[in-house]
Design a protein around this motif. Structure first.
Motif, PDB file in Angstrom:
ATOM      1  N   GLN A  91     -28.374  10.391  14.082  1.00 57.67           N
ATOM      2  CA  GLN A  91     -27.573   8.991  13.467  1.00 57.67           C
ATOM      3  C   GLN A  91     -26.764   8.142  13.816  1.00 57.67           C
ATOM      4  O   GLN A  91     -26.378   7.376  13.204  1.00 57.67           O
ATOM      5  CB  GLN A  91     -25.963  10.731  12.643  1.00 57.67           C
ATOM      6  CG  GLN A  91     -26.721  11.569  11.975  1.00 57.67           C
ATOM      7  CD  GLN A  91     -26.220  12.800  11.662  1.00 57.67           C
ATOM      8  OE1 GLN A  91     -26.067  13.401  12.126  1.00 57.67           O
ATOM      9  NE2 GLN A  91     -25.639  12.773  10.924  1.00 57.67           N
ATOM     10  N   ASN A  95     -26.593   4.022  12.346  1.00 59.89           N
ATOM     11  CA  ASN A  95     -26.074   3.493  11.992  1.00 59.89           C
ATOM     12  C   ASN A  95     -25.034   2.702  12.717  1.00 59.89           C
ATOM     13  O   ASN A  95     -24.891   1.455  12.499  1.00 59.89           O
ATOM     14  CB  ASN A  95     -24.623   4.143  11.634  1.00 59.89           C
ATOM     15  CG  ASN A  95     -24.862   5.634  10.683  1.00 59.89           C
ATOM     16  OD1 ASN A  95     -24.510   4.786   9.856  1.00 59.89           O
ATOM     17  ND2 ASN A  95     -24.667   7.157  10.635  1.00 59.89           N
ATOM     18  N   ALA A 125     -21.759  -0.172   7.904  1.00 60.97           N
ATOM     19  CA  ALA A 125     -22.696   1.047   8.576  1.00 60.97           C
ATOM     20  C   ALA A 125     -20.228   1.967   8.333  1.00 60.97           C
ATOM     21  O   ALA A 125     -20.564   3.185   7.722  1.00 60.97           O
ATOM     22  CB  ALA A 125     -22.076   1.038   9.811  1.00 60.97           C
ATOM     23  N   ASP A 128     -20.752   1.846   4.499  1.00 63.41           N
ATOM     24  CA  ASP A 128     -21.093   3.416   3.585  1.00 63.41           C
ATOM     25  C   ASP A 128     -20.277   4.542   3.994  1.00 63.41           C
ATOM     26  O   ASP A 128     -20.801   5.429   3.544  1.00 63.41           O
ATOM     27  CB  ASP A 128     -22.900   3.933   4.893  1.00 63.41           C
ATOM     28  CG  ASP A 128     -23.777   4.638   4.264  1.00 63.41           C
ATOM     29  OD1 ASP A 128     -23.447   4.976   2.748  1.00 63.41           O
ATOM     30  OD2 ASP A 128     -24.368   4.781   5.265  1.00 63.41           O
ATOM     31  N   THR A 129     -19.987   4.601   5.763  1.00 68.55           N
ATOM     32  CA  THR A 129     -20.010   5.765   5.884  1.00 68.55           C
ATOM     33  C   THR A 129     -18.348   6.160   5.126  1.00 68.55           C
ATOM     34  O   THR A 129     -17.830   7.270   4.391  1.00 68.55           O
ATOM     35  CB  THR A 129     -19.326   6.226   7.666  1.00 68.55           C
ATOM     36  OG1 THR A 129     -20.318   5.531   8.529  1.00 68.55           O
ATOM     37  CG2 THR A 129     -18.555   7.425   8.223  1.00 68.55           C
ATOM     38  N   SER A 156     -27.300  12.125  -1.859  1.00 71.18           N
ATOM     39  CA  SER A 156     -27.327  11.008  -1.158  1.00 71.18           C
ATOM     40  C   SER A 156     -27.520  10.422  -2.783  1.00 71.18           C
ATOM     41  O   SER A 156     -28.405  11.270  -3.122  1.00 71.18           O
ATOM     42  CB  SER A 156     -28.520  11.173  -0.275  1.00 71.18           C
ATOM     43  OG  SER A 156     -28.419  11.006   0.968  1.00 71.18           O
ATOM     44  N   SER A 207     -23.790  -0.392   1.378  1.00 76.12           N
ATOM     45  CA  SER A 207     -23.512   0.947   0.527  1.00 76.12           C
ATOM     46  C   SER A 207     -24.252   0.573  -0.053  1.00 76.12           C
ATOM     47  O   SER A 207     -24.569   2.559  -0.562  1.00 76.12           O
ATOM     48  CB  SER A 207     -21.766   0.943   0.522  1.00 76.12           C
ATOM     49  OG  SER A 207     -21.624   0.502  -0.266  1.00 76.12           O
ATOM     50  N   ASP A 210     -28.117   1.943   0.530  1.00 79.56           N
ATOM     51  CA  ASP A 210     -27.948   3.037   0.790  1.00 79.56           C
ATOM     52  C   ASP A 210     -27.874   4.424  -0.111  1.00 79.56           C
ATOM     53  O   ASP A 210     -28.732   5.103  -0.261  1.00 79.56           O
ATOM     54  CB  ASP A 210     -27.164   3.739   1.740  1.00 79.56           C
ATOM     55  CG  ASP A 210     -27.141   5.180   2.903  1.00 79.56           C
ATOM     56  OD1 ASP A 210     -27.025   5.776   2.476  1.00 79.56           O
ATOM     57  OD2 ASP A 210     -27.697   4.786   3.568  1.00 79.56           O
ATOM     58  N   ASN A 255     -30.629   5.651   6.576  1.00 82.62           N
ATOM     59  CA  ASN A 255     -29.077   4.455   6.999  1.00 82.62           C
ATOM     60  C   ASN A 255     -29.517   3.107   7.745  1.00 82.62           C
ATOM     61  O   ASN A 255     -29.304   1.884   8.133  1.00 82.62           O
ATOM     62  CB  ASN A 255     -28.535   5.398   7.743  1.00 82.62           C
ATOM     63  CG  ASN A 255     -27.404   6.171   7.091  1.00 82.62           C
ATOM     64  OD1 ASN A 255     -26.779   6.152   5.686  1.00 82.62           O
ATOM     65  ND2 ASN A 255     -27.266   7.735   7.597  1.00 82.62           N
TER      66      ASN A 255
END
Length: 275
Positions: A91, A95, A125, A128-129, A156, A207, A210, A255
């Motif tokens: 992970q 990222n 990153a 998206d997070t 997701s 994002s 993703d 990701n």
């Protein structure tokens, strides 16, 4: 070379401190802590303090969100997602690796398109997070970015108004912070507005890409006990049944591919602007 060795050593020490703290507070697994040490060493060695700063901002803000969610006892998502909130090495690398590669290329070429690629990757990153982690706190049920049907929180491909706003804010924070503190360090051939707008837009786009990949190509399963759609191979101690997506395409790969696309797109755009 002496300066590079010194910066690599400093990055290793700081990375060890961050990795150890994150492991103790259950933000990272052992492998995740080791990956963080590697990433921290490379970024500190090959970058400058603004590049190090936005990476710390990404990791720090993600950790803060995790702690805030833990205080609010948000646990239902871990029953559906492939992995829990404690991040492992895959992970961490998924990222950050595309952006870090762009930073190393900047170190050896001094071409500013690689620096902007790094910022775009970190902005993506972060967007998206923030989008996924904060979006879970939304009181409204998320909808699939493809079908617009309601889906379970945490899966997701789901989007919500709160998550979308969080993605925009995350990308803007990274982009604006880098622009604010790097102006005197780099002689940039691109307009200042482009340095801010392009990474910001690409960060938000990351994002979205993703989410699209997560909704269409990422592997999904269904629990044979409760019938719930999930990203886990095992649910209620039983092997789940694949129902959609590519068998090997996990969320980590989604990701990683999203990050690669973001960085490559920034290179592509800036390369043609330089011509």
């Amino acid at each position: 070379m002496t300066i590079l060795a010194y910066k690599l050593s400093l990055g290793f020490i700081v990375g060890c401190l961050i990795g150890s703290f994150s492991y103790i507070t259950y933000l990272l697994t052992k492998s995740g802590a080791l990956a963080t040490i590697v990433i921290a060493t490379i970024v500190c060695g090959f970058g400058s303090w603004p590049t190090w700063g936005i990476l710390l901002l990404f990791f720090g803000s993600s950790g803060y969100i995790h702690i805030a969610k833990k205080v609010r006892n948000i646990v239902k998502v871990e029953r559906l997602t492939e992995k829990g909130h404690t991040r492992d090495a895959w992970q961490v690398l998924a990222n950050s690796l595309p952006a870090v590669i762009s930073l190393v290329l900047f170190y050896y070429t001094q071409n500013q398109l690689f620096m902007i690629g790094y910022v775009s990757g970190i902005a993506g990153a972060t967007a998206d997070t923030w989008g996924s982690e904060i979006g879970i706190l939304s009181k409204t049920v998320p909808r699939s970015i493809v079908s617009f049907k309601q889906i379970a929180p945490g899966l997701s491909g789901g989007v919500s108004t709160l998550g979308s706003i969080a993605s925009v804010c995350g990308s803007l924070l990274i982009t604006f912070t880098f622009w604010l503190f790097s102006g005197r360090l780099y002689v940039n051939p691109f307009p200042t507005s482009l340095m801010v707008i392009l990474p910001f837009i690409l960060g938000v786009a990351n994002s979205l890409v993703d989410s699209v990949l997560g909704a269409t190509l990422q592997i999904k399963y269904r629990c044979i006990i409760c019938g719930q759609q999930t990203e886990q191979r095992y649910h209620h101690l039983h092997l789940t049944k694949p129902i959609s997506g590519i068998s090997w395409l996990s969320n980590d790969w989604v990701n990683f591919f999203s990050g690669c696309l973001t960085v490559l797109l920034s290179w592509f755009i800036l390369y043609f602007l330089q011509q």
